[in-house]
Write a protein that holds these residues in place. Structure first.
Motif, mmCIF file in Angstrom:
data_model
loop_
_atom_site.group_PDB
_atom_site.id
_atom_site.type_symbol
_atom_site.label_atom_id
_atom_site.label_comp_id
_atom_site.label_asym_id
_atom_site.label_seq_id
_atom_site.Cartn_x
_atom_site.Cartn_y
_atom_site.Cartn_z
ATOM 1 N N ARG A 185 0.817 -1.211 0.000
ATOM 2 C CA ARG A 185 0.000 0.000 0.000
ATOM 3 C C ARG A 185 0.858 1.272 0.000
ATOM 4 N NH1 ARG A 185 -2.727 -3.327 -1.356
ATOM 5 N NH2 ARG A 185 -4.801 -3.964 -0.702
ATOM 6 N N ARG A 186 2.091 1.156 0.464
ATOM 7 C CA ARG A 186 2.966 2.330 0.474
ATOM 8 C C ARG A 186 4.400 1.887 0.231
ATOM 9 N NH1 ARG A 186 3.597 7.008 5.203
ATOM 10 N NH2 ARG A 186 5.508 7.938 4.389
ATOM 11 N N HIS A 211 0.929 4.377 -2.587
ATOM 12 C CA HIS A 211 1.504 5.673 -2.217
ATOM 13 C C HIS A 211 3.022 5.590 -2.350
ATOM 14 C CE1 HIS A 211 2.232 8.792 1.244
ATOM 15 N NE2 HIS A 211 2.541 9.274 0.053
ATOM 16 N N ASP A 245 -6.180 4.174 2.413
ATOM 17 C CA ASP A 245 -5.877 2.757 2.608
ATOM 18 C C ASP A 245 -4.757 2.592 3.625
ATOM 19 O OD1 ASP A 245 -7.733 2.158 0.735
ATOM 20 O OD2 ASP A 245 -6.342 1.525 -0.821
ATOM 21 N N ARG A 254 -2.976 3.108 -6.951
ATOM 22 C CA ARG A 254 -3.322 3.614 -5.621
ATOM 23 C C ARG A 254 -2.191 3.475 -4.602
ATOM 24 N NH1 ARG A 254 -8.758 4.426 -4.295
ATOM 25 N NH2 ARG A 254 -8.304 3.833 -2.138
ATOM 26 N N GLN A 256 -4.256 14.553 1.462
ATOM 27 C CA GLN A 256 -3.824 13.541 0.510
ATOM 28 C C GLN A 256 -4.716 12.305 0.515
ATOM 29 O OE1 GLN A 256 0.335 12.470 0.850
ATOM 30 N NE2 GLN A 256 0.418 12.245 -1.360
ATOM 31 N N LYS A 257 -4.848 11.696 -0.663
ATOM 32 C CA LYS A 257 -5.643 10.477 -0.799
ATOM 33 C C LYS A 257 -4.776 9.256 -0.511
ATOM 34 C CE LYS A 257 -9.015 12.083 -4.228
ATOM 35 N NZ LYS A 257 -9.590 11.819 -5.562
ATOM 36 N N ASN A 258 -4.596 8.948 0.763
ATOM 37 C CA ASN A 258 -3.876 7.730 1.130
ATOM 38 C C ASN A 258 -4.614 7.017 2.254
ATOM 39 O OD1 ASN A 258 -3.345 9.540 3.146
ATOM 40 N ND2 ASN A 258 -1.126 9.383 3.054
ATOM 41 N N LYS A 287 3.287 1.992 -10.406
ATOM 42 C CA LYS A 287 2.013 2.685 -10.627
ATOM 43 C C LYS A 287 1.188 2.028 -11.722
ATOM 44 C CE LYS A 287 1.131 5.902 -8.596
ATOM 45 N NZ LYS A 287 0.557 6.095 -7.231
ATOM 46 N N GLU A 326 -2.347 11.578 -7.449
ATOM 47 C CA GLU A 326 -2.755 12.227 -6.194
ATOM 48 C C GLU A 326 -2.439 11.407 -4.955
ATOM 49 O OE1 GLU A 326 -6.597 10.194 -7.755
ATOM 50 O OE2 GLU A 326 -4.737 11.060 -8.550
ATOM 51 N N TYR A 327 -2.019 10.146 -5.122
ATOM 52 C CA TYR A 327 -1.663 9.310 -3.976
ATOM 53 C C TYR A 327 -0.188 9.459 -3.593
ATOM 54 C CZ TYR A 327 -6.144 7.040 -4.799
ATOM 55 O OH TYR A 327 -7.490 6.794 -4.961
ATOM 56 N N ASP A 328 0.569 10.205 -4.371
ATOM 57 C CA ASP A 328 2.022 10.212 -4.217
ATOM 58 C C ASP A 328 2.535 11.505 -3.577
ATOM 59 O OD1 ASP A 328 2.199 7.682 -5.517
ATOM 60 O OD2 ASP A 328 1.921 8.712 -7.433
#
Length: 339
Positions: A59-60, A91, A239, A89, A235-237, A84, A115-117
């Motif tokens: 996830r990251r 990060h 998850d 999604r 931020q969109k993270n 990616k 936008e997840y980065d």
């Protein structure tokens, strides 16, 4: 394979190459570090970041070197593009000094991110002269041009200014915040450190020219960070954050009577793979100091667990599953509960 601390958050050192000569970086303090100037390749990353791993478990990915800078990895953009392309999604968190790359490189890199980065630019000064007081051999104009090019190509990626507080910048933090805001950056991150003369030997004692006022030195003897949101964006993270919060409560309860709470098991600290390919629970266990002291124990780095067993814990030699199922890895994990 369930999501757990071993698979959820990863910390990679894509490159052990760096153009800077920061005086308190391990590469400067210990130039005999065995994996200096090594690079990961896309083919190597694909060996452990399979499509299944990236789709269902990761996830990251924090991209940060202990002795290098990820942007100097020859295939860094290709590695990020691969991650990616499999799972947009995820990060990707890039931590870099940002020097000596052309705007065209940042434009290509920015086209891969979404936008997840996040890209953290590690900038301690407020102009070229002040930045070079610690980030020796940095290049201010290339950093600023890189930030502008990245923001121009990508309005969604989060771009942060990350500064360590030193004597030379402690009275210019408002100036730094204003510059970051004008560049369209999202967050100013300020880090308090203990790597100063009054806390560490070898830095000039109380006359350490870099040591800031006491209010800017970490009281916990670890890095302490504060953040100022400059853009108002979030931020969109989700998850990562939601899982991290759940895991934190679980692990905190499990280790409440133990000497430490291992942040690697929470997912706060990613499982770390250095540029040589060696796997560590987190980057805090990897620093190649001549000796390490804790309480009444001192161990030479050459005698340390990861130095002695680095071939058995190397992803060039074995799969990740083989490494973490080895009794050696369990031996390391048991050390979290040793008093």
């Amino acid at each position: 394979m369930a999501i757990n601390w071993q698979y959820y958050h990863w910390h990679l050192e894509p490159s052990a190459v760096c153009t800077l000569k920061c005086p308190r970086c391990p590469r400067t303090e210990h130039p005999d570090t065995p994996w200096l100037n090594k690079n990961m390749t896309l083919d190597f990353v694909k060996k452990f970041f399979t499509s299944d791993m990236l789709r269902n478990h990761v996830r990251r990915v924090t991209m940060c070197g202990d002795v290098g800078d990820p942007i100097y990895c020859k295939e860094y953009i290709e590695i990020c593009r691969y991650i990616k392309s499999v799972n947009p999604r995820i990060h990707i968190f890039t931590i870099t000094n940002g020097s000596h790359k052309k705007p065209e490189w940042w434009t290509e890199f920015g086209s891969v991110l979404n936008e997840y980065d996040t890209v953290n630019f590690s900038i301690d000064g407020y102009d070229d002269a002040s930045n070079n007081l610690y980030r020796i051999n940095s290049n201010w104009s290339s950093i600023i041009d890189g930030i502008k090019a990245l923001r121009a190509i990508n309005q969604d990626v989060f771009i942060n200014w990350a500064a360590i507080v030193f004597k030379f910048n402690q009275d210019y933090l408002d100036n730094i915040a204003n510059q970051a805001r004008l560049l369209g950056m999202d967050v100013l991150q300020l880090t308090k450190s203990t790597k100063f003369g009054s806390k560490y030997g070898g830095y000039g004692g109380v006359n350490d020219p870099l040591e800031p006022r006491e209010e800017f030195i970490s009281s916990s003897h670890r890095y302490e960070r504060s953040t100022l949101n400059l853009s108002g964006r979030i931020q969109k993270n989700t998850d990562y954050l939601e899982y991290n919060q759940t895991k934190y409560i679980e692990i905190k309860n499990q280790y409440q009577d133990q000497p430490i709470t291992p942040l690697c098991e929470i997912g706060n600290r990613g499982i770390y793979v250095n540029a040589e390919g060696v796997v560590f629970p987190c980057s805090w266990t990897s620093f190649p100091y001549t000796s390490l002291s804790h309480g009444d124990k001192t161990i030479q780095w050459t005698d340390s667990f990861f130095s002695k067993h680095r071939q058995q814990l190397n992803l060039h030699n074995r799969t990740f599953d083989e490494i973490v199922s080895d009794p050696l890895w369990n031996q390391c994990s048991q050390g979290f509960t040793d008093k």
